[in-house]
Enzyme design. Structure first.
Site, mmCIF file in Angstrom:
data_model
loop_
_atom_site.group_PDB
_atom_site.id
_atom_site.type_symbol
_atom_site.label_atom_id
_atom_site.label_comp_id
_atom_site.label_asym_id
_atom_site.label_seq_id
_atom_site.Cartn_x
_atom_site.Cartn_y
_atom_site.Cartn_z
ATOM 1 N N ASP A 46 0.835 -1.197 0.000
ATOM 2 C CA ASP A 46 0.000 0.000 0.000
ATOM 3 C C ASP A 46 0.874 1.253 0.000
ATOM 4 O O ASP A 46 0.611 2.209 -0.745
ATOM 5 C CB ASP A 46 -0.919 -0.011 1.224
ATOM 6 C CG ASP A 46 -1.822 1.214 1.281
ATOM 7 O OD1 ASP A 46 -2.761 1.292 0.477
ATOM 8 O OD2 ASP A 46 -1.573 2.098 2.123
ATOM 9 N N TYR A 67 -7.951 -4.521 -3.050
ATOM 10 C CA TYR A 67 -8.795 -3.326 -3.005
ATOM 11 C C TYR A 67 -9.943 -3.354 -4.017
ATOM 12 O O TYR A 67 -10.973 -2.710 -3.809
ATOM 13 C CB TYR A 67 -7.950 -2.076 -3.240
ATOM 14 C CG TYR A 67 -7.091 -1.667 -2.064
ATOM 15 C CD1 TYR A 67 -7.324 -2.164 -0.789
ATOM 16 C CD2 TYR A 67 -6.038 -0.769 -2.223
ATOM 17 C CE1 TYR A 67 -6.546 -1.783 0.287
ATOM 18 C CE2 TYR A 67 -5.256 -0.373 -1.142
ATOM 19 C CZ TYR A 67 -5.511 -0.888 0.111
ATOM 20 O OH TYR A 67 -4.737 -0.506 1.180
ATOM 21 N N VAL A 86 -21.499 6.380 -18.837
ATOM 22 C CA VAL A 86 -22.776 6.026 -19.457
ATOM 23 C C VAL A 86 -22.843 4.516 -19.655
ATOM 24 O O VAL A 86 -21.959 3.776 -19.231
ATOM 25 C CB VAL A 86 -22.982 6.781 -20.797
ATOM 26 C CG1 VAL A 86 -22.935 8.285 -20.566
ATOM 27 C CG2 VAL A 86 -21.948 6.360 -21.843
ATOM 28 N N LYS A 141 -20.745 5.071 -25.924
ATOM 29 C CA LYS A 141 -19.605 5.723 -25.274
ATOM 30 C C LYS A 141 -18.813 6.562 -26.274
ATOM 31 O O LYS A 141 -18.425 7.705 -25.980
ATOM 32 C CB LYS A 141 -18.704 4.679 -24.610
ATOM 33 C CG LYS A 141 -19.286 4.093 -23.326
ATOM 34 C CD LYS A 141 -18.318 3.104 -22.680
ATOM 35 C CE LYS A 141 -18.887 2.518 -21.401
ATOM 36 N NZ LYS A 141 -18.967 3.503 -20.297
ATOM 37 N N HIS A 160 -11.484 3.409 -14.138
ATOM 38 C CA HIS A 160 -12.461 2.385 -13.765
ATOM 39 C C HIS A 160 -12.705 2.399 -12.262
ATOM 40 O O HIS A 160 -11.856 1.972 -11.481
ATOM 41 C CB HIS A 160 -11.949 1.007 -14.224
ATOM 42 C CG HIS A 160 -12.881 -0.108 -13.884
ATOM 43 N ND1 HIS A 160 -12.442 -1.397 -13.715
ATOM 44 C CD2 HIS A 160 -14.227 -0.134 -13.668
ATOM 45 C CE1 HIS A 160 -13.476 -2.169 -13.408
ATOM 46 N NE2 HIS A 160 -14.566 -1.428 -13.371
ATOM 47 N N MET A 185 -23.974 5.076 -10.343
ATOM 48 C CA MET A 185 -22.528 5.192 -10.504
ATOM 49 C C MET A 185 -22.112 6.651 -10.644
ATOM 50 O O MET A 185 -21.205 7.123 -9.957
ATOM 51 C CB MET A 185 -22.063 4.376 -11.712
ATOM 52 C CG MET A 185 -20.577 4.505 -12.023
ATOM 53 S SD MET A 185 -19.484 3.966 -10.678
ATOM 54 C CE MET A 185 -19.533 2.186 -10.916
#
EC number: 4.2.1.17
Length: 729
Positions: free
Chosen positions: A296, A660, A400, A407, A450, A324
């Site tokens: 990390d 993660y 979207v 896109k 992302h 989102m």
């Protein structure tokens, strides 16, 4: 100057009061092996001062002591048990000498006092803190327990309940709470800290404060009746069993050690702490959890280095509202970057704003913010149906529908509405960035970004470098992700990028198991209870959405036909065709109903067995080991391929992305740490038993080479020097 070491010095302050100042090179103080040895030498000098009346401990840094030097842990953990035990005895003798000085002692604590830093101040009689204090014992989060007397002194100072809460959970607390439970004796402003500390010491020197009475409880058995002890420790063990479970032995070991040591004085109690600490330090779990901490730090350090010459975006925008988009907008605004949220209809905008407001209201309910703060944050999210304000936006993320045509059209239109230097990013989860970039005039200003759902909880953001993405573009998006409190990891472009590319072979292994007659309920149970995933594959598919997985599976099959193209109809196909999309419509592998808190609760649904029978052989039993092997081999192989192909830059980044982004069990440390713990040769032997199942089970040549040469993926760690050297470091 009475004594000067590399990380601390000792000098007279005034009128018989000495000060011991922690002042290591660099930005922070750490309680490493050299500092422990130096502290011992300083105390040796101090013990000879006949004019000594009191001792003040303080720091010359913004934080008192941030903890032990974690970078030393892996090498210390390789020291034989007897030698590690001897070194701990030596270290504790140093803190005992501090505690046993024949004069009052006080620690003036600013900023962080964690782990060994906390244990150091517990050895003093008094503690004054600044308002920015964070103090605690996080060791159990690293798979170990306090080893410098923390499990002995803290319960005797605070009482069993408060101490157990801090130690078992690996918690730290702020100044106000520390004062309330008796962990510190006062809180003063930074500019008054030394003045206040001297005043308290003078009161102790003159006898107005009884420092001997303050010290005495730390030397004696814990003052608990048998009934009180039974209640405290039974409750603590029950809670730890429920929250930590069998995969994390440190919290339960810590509780049981405190319980066993309760009836002893300091020396015997410290011996018990030592006997518990040493075996924990030699567990795979401790090595894995320390490895995660170090990884990390590496990942965050890499992001910081990448963005050192980049200004953090001052204005952001999100294309596409909904859950989102609203989550991204909330996270950006919450962390101080205003955001425009654009959509093509009011319904979606309302949904996005509702999501952001809901998340802010949760902060309000928890007391994290007040009404004014809530209003201030929500006012920095600007919903719109047009491109007003986009001429001042620094970075835009598109979120979207997961359709390349849509896109491309949205991104191309947006490119015409922003400044030439504005960065565009796509929140696509599987579509290659190169394909989306083909619609743009300035592909160098474009990359992938992302996020993982739910955005406010998931720490990872994958930053995808397209073939034409510039370094500055990547740095700007990394800077924004970091500002949002996320852990950005840069990966190279391919279908699924890193996380989804390695997830879908795992799902493919699941589909093959079901095809061959496995019960999805047992697979979920084994992968959760035995391997340690937070969700089994069936439950995870229901949460992700069967329709989403069905679409992504097709994208991955097109991208990697040699491995991921199916030759049979699988469980995902069967559920999709039956419109069982998972939690989103209440039917998937399970049936879902809302509980009293409005959260979906899974229930058995016999209808799904009839549905799956059409794509499965007759039910048969699989051993736990076989289920784990058949689930994990495809994922591990794909992770290794990603490293070999340069999709991910290092084992450390791969492991952190898995932990993660997917919830890979932290006590395993990630795929590469898991491989190193098992040994590549042992893994190869296991994988070869299943290679008949197809290309996903074929071990990459690089991993075979590692097995032949018995090489780990992480650099080998040498054991620390012998204890004698550690003492005089």
């Amino acid at each position: 100057m009475l004594y000067k070491g590399d990380t601390l010095y000792l000098d007279w302050l005034e009128d018989g009061i000495a000060e011991l100042v922690f002042d290591a090179p660099g930005s922070v103080n750490k309680l490493d092996t050299a500092t422990v040895a130096s502290l011992g030498q300083a105390l040796e000098v101090l013990e000879k001062q006949h004019d000594l009346k009191g001792l003040l401990l303080r720091s010359n840094k913004a934080a008192f002591i941030v903890g032990a030097d974690i970078t030393e842990f892996l090498s210390l953990f390789l020291v034989p048990e007897e030698q590690l035990s001897q070194w701990l005895h030596f270290a504790n003798s140093v803190f005992n000498r501090l505690e046993d000085l024949p004069v009052p002692t006080l620690a003036a604590v600013n900023g962080y006092a964690l782990g060994g830093g906390c244990e150091c101040v517990l050895a003093t009689d008094y503690r004054l803190a600044t308002p920015d204090l964070r103090i605690g014992l996080p060791e159990t989060k690293l798979g170990i327990m306090p080893g410098f007397g923390g499990s002995v002194r803290l319960p005797r100072m605070l009482g069993a309940d408060s101490a157990l809460e801090i130690i078992a959970a690996g918690k730290d607390v702020g100044a106000e709470h520390a004062l309330k439970i008796g962990l510190v004796d006062g809180v003063v402003k930074q500019e008054k800290l030394i003045e206040g500390a001297i005043a308290v010491l003078r009161q102790a020197i003159t006898g107005d404060l009884d420092w001997r009475a303050k010290r005495q409880p730390k030397l004696e058995p814990l003052k608990l009746s048998k009934i009180e002890a039974a209640m405290s420790f039974t409750i603590a063990k029950g809670m730890v069993a429920q929250t930590a479970g069998k995969h994390y032995p440190a919290p339960m070991t810590a509780v049981k050690t405190i319980e066993a040591a309760a009836r002893f004085g300091r020396e015997e109690a410290l011996n018990l702490e030592n006997k518990s600490f040493v075996p924990l330090a030699h567990t795979n779990e401790a090595r894995a959890l320390v490895g995660i901490f170090l990884n990390d730090q590496y990942v965050k350090g890499k992001a910081k280095k990448l963005t050192k010459d980049i200004e953090t975006p001052k204005q952001a925008a999100v294309l596409g509202a909904g859950i989102m988009g609203g989550g991204i907008a909330y996270q950006s605004a919450w962390k101080g970057v205003p955001v425009i949220m654009k959509d093509i209809n009011d319904k979606s905008l309302n949904l996005g704003m509702t999501e952001a407001a809901k998340l802010l209201n949760k902060q309000l309910e928890r007391g994290k913010i007040g009404g004014l703060k809530l209003a201030g944050v929500i006012s920095t999210i600007h919903p719109t149906l047009d491109y007003a304000g986009f001429d001042r936006v620094d970075v835009v993320v598109e979120a979207v529908v997961e359709n390349p045509k849509v896109k491309k059209a949205v991104l191309a239109e947006t490119e015409q509405k922003v400044r030439p230097e504005t960065v565009l990013a796509s929140n696509t989860s599987t579509i290659p960035i190169g394909e989306l970039a083909s619609a743009l005039e300035r592909p160098e200003n474009f990359c992938g970004m992302h996020f993982f759902n739910p955005v406010h909880r998931m720490p990872l953001v994958e930053i995808i470098r397209g073939e034409k993405s510039s370094d500055e573009t990547i740095a700007k998006v990394v800077a924004w992700a970091s500002k949002m409190g996320k852990t950005p990891i840069v990966v190279n472009d391919c279908p699924g990028f890193f996380v989804n590319r390695v997830l879908f072979p795992y799902f493919a292994g699941f589909s093959q198991l079901l095809r061959d007659g496995a019960d999805f309920r047992k697979v979920d149970k084994v992968m959760e209870k035995q391997f340690g995933w937070p969700m089994g594959p069936a439950y995870l598919l229901d949460v992700v959405g069967i329709d989403t997985a069905h679409h992504a599976q097709a994208v991955m099959a097109a991208g990697f036909p040699q491995r991921m193209q199916k030759e049979y109809r699988d469980a995902i196909d069967a559920l999709f065709d039956a419109s069982r999309f998972g939690q989103k419509n209440g039917l998937g592998f399970w049936r879902y109903k809302e509980d009293s808190k409005g959260k979906p609760k899974k229930e058995e649904d016999a209808a799904v067995d009839d549905l799956l029978a059409s794509v499965s052989q007759p039910k048969r039993d699989f051993s736990d080991d076989e289920i784990i092997a058949r689930m994990m081999i495809p994922m591990i192989n794909e992770v290794v391929r990603c490293l070999e192909e340069g999709i991910i830059a290092s084992p450390a980044e791969a492991d952190m992305a898995l932990v993660y982004g997917l919830g890979f069990p932290p006590f395993h440390g990630g795929a590469f740490r898991w491989l190193d713990t098992q040994g590549s040769a042992k893994y190869l032997d296991m994988a070869q038993q299943y290679q008949h199942l197809g290309p996903l089970y074929e071990v990459p040549e690089g991993l075979r080479d590692k097995a032949r040469h018995n090489e780990p993926y992480y650099p080998p760690v040498e054991p620390a020097r012998p204890v004698g050297s550690l003492k005089t470091a």
